[in-house]
Motif scaffolding. Structure first.
Motif, PDB file in Angstrom:
ATOM      1  N   GLN A   1       0.805  -1.007  -0.111  1.00  0.00           N
ATOM      2  CA  GLN A   1       0.083  -0.061   0.383  1.00  0.00           C
ATOM      3  C   GLN A   1       0.715   0.950   0.109  1.00  0.00           C
ATOM      4  N   MET A   2       1.777   1.106   0.820  1.00  0.00           N
ATOM      5  CA  MET A   2       3.375   2.429   0.727  1.00  0.00           C
ATOM      6  C   MET A   2       3.588   2.902  -0.763  1.00  0.00           C
ATOM      7  N   VAL A   3       3.722   1.457  -1.582  1.00  0.00           N
ATOM      8  CA  VAL A   3       4.046   1.483  -2.679  1.00  0.00           C
ATOM      9  C   VAL A   3       3.681   2.173  -3.613  1.00  0.00           C
ATOM     10  N   GLN A   4       1.673   2.118  -3.605  1.00  0.00           N
ATOM     11  CA  GLN A   4       0.784   1.956  -4.464  1.00  0.00           C
ATOM     12  C   GLN A   4       0.919   3.587  -3.871  1.00  0.00           C
ATOM     13  N   HIS A   5       0.576   4.246  -3.259  1.00  0.00           N
ATOM     14  CA  HIS A   5       0.683   5.813  -2.113  1.00  0.00           C
ATOM     15  C   HIS A   5       1.317   6.376  -3.168  1.00  0.00           C
TER      16      HIS A   5
ATOM     17  N   ALA B   1       3.668   5.257  -5.617  1.00  0.00           N
ATOM     18  CA  ALA B   1       3.270   5.975  -7.159  1.00  0.00           C
ATOM     19  C   ALA B   1       2.064   6.934  -7.366  1.00  0.00           C
ATOM     20  N   GLN B   2       1.367   6.996  -6.428  1.00  0.00           N
ATOM     21  CA  GLN B   2      -0.062   7.414  -6.915  1.00  0.00           C
ATOM     22  C   GLN B   2       0.582   9.149  -6.884  1.00  0.00           C
ATOM     23  N   LEU B   3       1.176   9.644  -5.144  1.00  0.00           N
ATOM     24  CA  LEU B   3       1.965  10.483  -5.638  1.00  0.00           C
ATOM     25  C   LEU B   3       2.125  11.170  -6.318  1.00  0.00           C
ATOM     26  N   THR B   4       3.622   9.875  -6.950  1.00  0.00           N
ATOM     27  CA  THR B   4       3.899  10.853  -7.998  1.00  0.00           C
ATOM     28  C   THR B   4       3.516  11.084  -9.397  1.00  0.00           C
ATOM     29  N   ARG B   5       2.598  10.067  -9.572  1.00  0.00           N
ATOM     30  CA  ARG B   5       1.931  10.871 -10.954  1.00  0.00           C
ATOM     31  C   ARG B   5       1.553  12.236 -10.747  1.00  0.00           C
ATOM     32  N   THR B   6       0.747  12.471  -8.890  1.00  0.00           N
ATOM     33  CA  THR B   6      -0.352  14.258  -8.994  1.00  0.00           C
ATOM     34  C   THR B   6       0.939  15.039  -9.392  1.00  0.00           C
TER      35      THR B   6
END
Length: 230
Positions: free
Chosen positions: A20-24, A26-31
């Protein structure tokens, strides 16, 4: 780490919290919407950033990532959805159920109950387009991959191996134990996005009869499987 790929590595352990930390992250990086970043792909314990070195250098990309505060990485995670997948569990669609019963000492019905009683976390998509790696299987039926892989595993086949369960998105060879089949099309290149299941989702198998599965498949094939998504 190649010239056009930056890998962000987390602790090399298989756990929902770590993933979940990986996913989170990665999503912050996308933003950040970093110019030159072409794609971000998550895995079990890391994610890869594909970038154009003509638009952004490796060092510049690292500086951009440093803008993400550690508190943000450990911050509030996105709310996960639960996707319900209809599955036929019988000898025709789950040809390895009988062998699993011999290996584990449990009856076929007990094995099916163990499989369907849990909700599985989607760690990542990979190997075959849209193929979800989900866990964790009931420890009583954890078995290694088959020593002799199946030459042709039908699309939609539900399988287990080690701590994981998955659904084959296309017909292909496979070494997992085949336990069922779903009429749901979880990967469709004509849709955007093509993946019906995403990393970070949860999946629950719902047992249905073979007759209902084929009726269901015919009725909702054009509706993007929305009837089973909540």
């Amino acid at each position: 780490m190649g010239e056009q790929i930056l890998i962000v590595q987390f602790e090399d352990v298989l756990s929902i919290e770590n993933n979940q930390m990986v996913q989170h992250f990665a999503q912050l990086t996308r933003t950040l919407k970093i110019e030159g970043v072409k794609d971000i792909v998550t895995a079990m314990s890391n994610f890869s950033i594909m970038y154009d070195p003509l638009l952004i250098s490796f060092e510049q990309l690292k500086e951009k990532l440093a803008q993400i505060e550690l508190t943000e990485i450990h911050g509030t995670k996105k709310k996960s959805r639960v996707v319900h997948i209809p599955v036929v569990f019988d000898e025709q669609h789950g040809p390895d159920l009988a062998e699993l019963a011999k290996i584990t000492g449990y009856s076929v019905q007990e094995i099916i109950k163990m499989i369907t009683s849990k909700t599985y976390y989607v760690y990542m998509l990979g190997f075959i387009a849209g193929l979800p790696y989900m866990g964790d299987i009931d420890e009583r039926i954890i078995v290694p991959r088959k020593s002799n892989p199946t030459a042709k595993v039908p699309k939609g086949t539900v399988a287990i191996a080690n701590r994981m369960t998955s659904i084959y998105t296309v017909e292909s060879p496979g070494g997992w134990h085949l336990v069922g089949w779903t009429p749901m099309n979880i990967f469709d290149v004509t849709q955007n996005p093509p993946n019906f299941i995403g990393a970070g989702d949860y999946v629950k198998y719902e047992p249905i009869s073979s007759e209902d599965a084929y009726k269901w498949s015919k009725q909702v094939r054009k509706e993007r499987n929305q009837l089973w998504n909540i």
